[in-house]
Design a protein around this motif. Structure first.
Motif, mmCIF file in Angstrom:
data_model
loop_
_atom_site.group_PDB
_atom_site.id
_atom_site.type_symbol
_atom_site.label_atom_id
_atom_site.label_comp_id
_atom_site.label_asym_id
_atom_site.label_seq_id
_atom_site.Cartn_x
_atom_site.Cartn_y
_atom_site.Cartn_z
ATOM 1 N N ARG A 1 0.829 -1.207 0.000
ATOM 2 C CA ARG A 1 0.000 0.000 0.000
ATOM 3 C C ARG A 1 0.866 1.262 0.000
ATOM 4 N N ASP A 2 1.859 1.254 0.895
ATOM 5 C CA ASP A 2 2.755 2.418 0.975
ATOM 6 C C ASP A 2 3.531 2.604 -0.330
ATOM 7 N N ASP A 3 3.876 1.486 -0.986
ATOM 8 C CA ASP A 3 4.609 1.563 -2.241
ATOM 9 C C ASP A 3 3.759 2.209 -3.327
ATOM 10 N N TRP A 4 2.469 1.866 -3.398
ATOM 11 C CA TRP A 4 1.598 2.474 -4.391
ATOM 12 C C TRP A 4 1.404 3.964 -4.110
ATOM 13 N N GLU A 5 1.372 4.304 -2.836
ATOM 14 C CA GLU A 5 1.248 5.727 -2.498
ATOM 15 C C GLU A 5 2.496 6.500 -2.968
ATOM 16 N N ALA A 6 3.654 5.889 -2.755
ATOM 17 C CA ALA A 6 4.902 6.537 -3.204
ATOM 18 C C ALA A 6 4.916 6.662 -4.728
ATOM 19 N N LYS A 7 4.420 5.646 -5.432
ATOM 20 C CA LYS A 7 4.386 5.696 -6.884
ATOM 21 C C LYS A 7 3.429 6.779 -7.368
ATOM 22 N N ALA A 8 2.312 6.935 -6.670
ATOM 23 C CA ALA A 8 1.356 7.987 -7.052
ATOM 24 C C ALA A 8 1.987 9.360 -6.880
ATOM 25 N N GLU A 9 2.714 9.538 -5.793
ATOM 26 C CA GLU A 9 3.384 10.814 -5.560
ATOM 27 C C GLU A 9 4.431 11.080 -6.648
ATOM 28 N N LEU A 10 5.189 10.041 -7.009
ATOM 29 C CA LEU A 10 6.201 10.198 -8.057
ATOM 30 C C LEU A 10 5.559 10.586 -9.382
ATOM 31 N N ALA B 1 -5.281 -1.303 0.385
ATOM 32 C CA ALA B 1 -5.654 -0.805 1.715
ATOM 33 C C ALA B 1 -6.874 -1.556 2.246
ATOM 34 N N ASP B 2 -7.826 -1.865 1.329
ATOM 35 C CA ASP B 2 -8.995 -2.661 1.741
ATOM 36 C C ASP B 2 -8.562 -4.057 2.198
ATOM 37 N N ALA B 3 -7.621 -4.629 1.499
ATOM 38 C CA ALA B 3 -7.120 -5.944 1.878
ATOM 39 C C ALA B 3 -6.445 -5.887 3.243
ATOM 40 N N VAL B 4 -5.718 -4.790 3.516
ATOM 41 C CA VAL B 4 -5.078 -4.615 4.822
ATOM 42 C C VAL B 4 -6.132 -4.547 5.922
ATOM 43 N N ASP B 5 -7.217 -3.815 5.675
ATOM 44 C CA ASP B 5 -8.292 -3.699 6.678
ATOM 45 C C ASP B 5 -8.942 -5.067 6.948
ATOM 46 N N ASN B 6 -9.192 -5.818 5.882
ATOM 47 C CA ASN B 6 -9.823 -7.134 6.051
ATOM 48 C C ASN B 6 -8.914 -8.087 6.822
ATOM 49 N N GLU B 7 -7.641 -8.061 6.496
ATOM 50 C CA GLU B 7 -6.701 -8.943 7.174
ATOM 51 C C GLU B 7 -6.515 -8.523 8.626
ATOM 52 N N THR B 8 -6.603 -7.217 8.885
ATOM 53 C CA THR B 8 -6.492 -6.731 10.261
ATOM 54 C C THR B 8 -7.680 -7.197 11.097
ATOM 55 N N LYS B 9 -8.889 -7.160 10.497
ATOM 56 C CA LYS B 9 -10.066 -7.667 11.203
ATOM 57 C C LYS B 9 -9.933 -9.170 11.472
ATOM 58 N N HIS B 10 -9.402 -9.886 10.482
ATOM 59 C CA HIS B 10 -9.175 -11.310 10.657
ATOM 60 C C HIS B 10 -8.219 -11.572 11.810
ATOM 61 N N LEU B 11 -7.160 -10.765 11.890
ATOM 62 C CA LEU B 11 -6.191 -10.906 12.976
ATOM 63 C C LEU B 11 -6.835 -10.599 14.324
ATOM 64 N N ASP B 12 -7.695 -9.595 14.353
ATOM 65 C CA ASP B 12 -8.399 -9.272 15.612
ATOM 66 C C ASP B 12 -9.256 -10.453 16.066
ATOM 67 N N ASP B 13 -9.956 -11.072 15.115
ATOM 68 C CA ASP B 13 -10.779 -12.240 15.456
ATOM 69 C C ASP B 13 -9.917 -13.374 15.999
ATOM 70 N N ILE B 14 -8.781 -13.596 15.378
ATOM 71 C CA ILE B 14 -7.868 -14.645 15.843
ATOM 72 C C ILE B 14 -7.408 -14.363 17.266
ATOM 73 N N ASN B 15 -7.028 -13.115 17.531
ATOM 74 C CA ASN B 15 -6.546 -12.754 18.872
ATOM 75 C C ASN B 15 -7.642 -12.901 19.924
ATOM 76 N N LYS B 16 -8.868 -12.523 19.572
ATOM 77 C CA LYS B 16 -9.974 -12.675 20.521
ATOM 78 C C LYS B 16 -10.241 -14.156 20.800
ATOM 79 N N GLY B 17 -10.183 -14.964 19.741
ATOM 80 C CA GLY B 17 -10.385 -16.397 19.929
ATOM 81 C C GLY B 17 -9.316 -17.016 20.811
ATOM 82 N N LEU B 18 -8.074 -16.613 20.582
ATOM 83 C CA LEU B 18 -6.980 -17.126 21.404
ATOM 84 C C LEU B 18 -7.128 -16.688 22.853
ATOM 85 N N GLU B 19 -7.561 -15.452 23.057
ATOM 86 C CA GLU B 19 -7.747 -14.954 24.424
ATOM 87 C C GLU B 19 -8.828 -15.750 25.149
ATOM 88 N N GLN B 20 -9.948 -15.964 24.466
ATOM 89 C CA GLN B 20 -11.036 -16.739 25.074
ATOM 90 C C GLN B 20 -10.603 -18.171 25.305
#
Length: 223
Positions: free
Chosen positions: A68-77, A98-117
């Motif tokens: 995501r950051d790489d595409w942002e840098a390319k857009a600026e260039l 960025a959408d993929a990052v958000d989805n994967e972050t939610k997935h990670l949150d679910d994993i962490n909650k499951g592990l905590e429980q």
């Protein structure tokens, strides 16, 4: 889902209630302990897999974030080079990543909650398992003692009942014997013809004597 459902059933179960309903508490307590131990092994093995999934999710987030950051840098260039068309295309790609990052972050949150429980459930199960192990010897000892006492009481009461019934039967036999003695005296004593005739002769003699005495008194004492 089966493992977690079974884990929840064990954690929330009342061991004493299970034992009260059991016909063989020794067998039940051992089965409970074995079930807890097996479930712990399975849940911990499952936790290893989930932790591996978490690490994979974290790597995915890191890779997608860098992309995501790489595409942002390319857009600026592209903008600095006067290529607005390329900048627009880079920003579109950035949005997709960025959408993929958000989805994967939610997935990670679910994993962490499951592990905590899961960790909380494992801790609760471990406490119950430790308690069951400590109480196993005492429960088995109490069950054996209670069973022995109950058996002794049953034997005692059975012996008393048998003794009482035996005494009643002995009394009935004594009464039968006594009644038999009475019947022996009367047995064969029925009046025969000779006895009846003898009785008639006695009665006749008495009647004649009675008539004579009456006549004597009527005659004034003369013979």
């Amino acid at each position: 889902m089966g493992i977690f459902s079974r884990l929840s059933d064990i954690v929330n179960s009342n061991i004493n209630a299970l034992l009260d309903k059991a016909e063989d508490p020794e067998k039940i307590i051992r089965l409970i302990i074995q079930e807890m131990e097996d479930t712990l092994v399975e849940v911990r093995s499952d936790a290893v897999r989930i932790i591996a999934d978490r690490k994979e999710a974290e790597r995915q987030i890191a890779r997608l974030t860098a992309e995501r950051d790489d595409w942002e840098a390319k857009a600026e260039l592209a903008i600095t080079k006067g290529r607005e068309d390329l900048a627009r295309a880079a920003l579109i790609a950035k949005t997709r990543v960025a959408d993929a990052v958000d989805n994967e972050t939610k997935h990670l949150d679910d994993i962490n909650k499951g592990l905590e429980q899961q960790g909380e459930d494992i801790a609760r199960l471990q406490v119950k398992l430790d308690d069951a192990r400590k109480r196993e010897a005492l429960m088995i000892s109490r069950h054996k003692t209670a069973t022995s006492r109950l058996q002794a009481r049953r034997v005692t009461y059975d012996n008393r009942l048998v003794g009482a019934l035996g005494r009643m039967e002995a009394m009935e036999r004594s009464l039968d014997h006594l009644e038999g003695k009475v019947e022996v005296f009367d047995h064969g004593r029925g009046n025969n013809l000779a006895d009846e005739i003898a009785a008639l002769q006695t009665d006749h003699a008495v009647d004649e004597e009675l008539a004579r005495m009456k006549q004597k008194l009527a005659d004034g004492g003369s013979t």
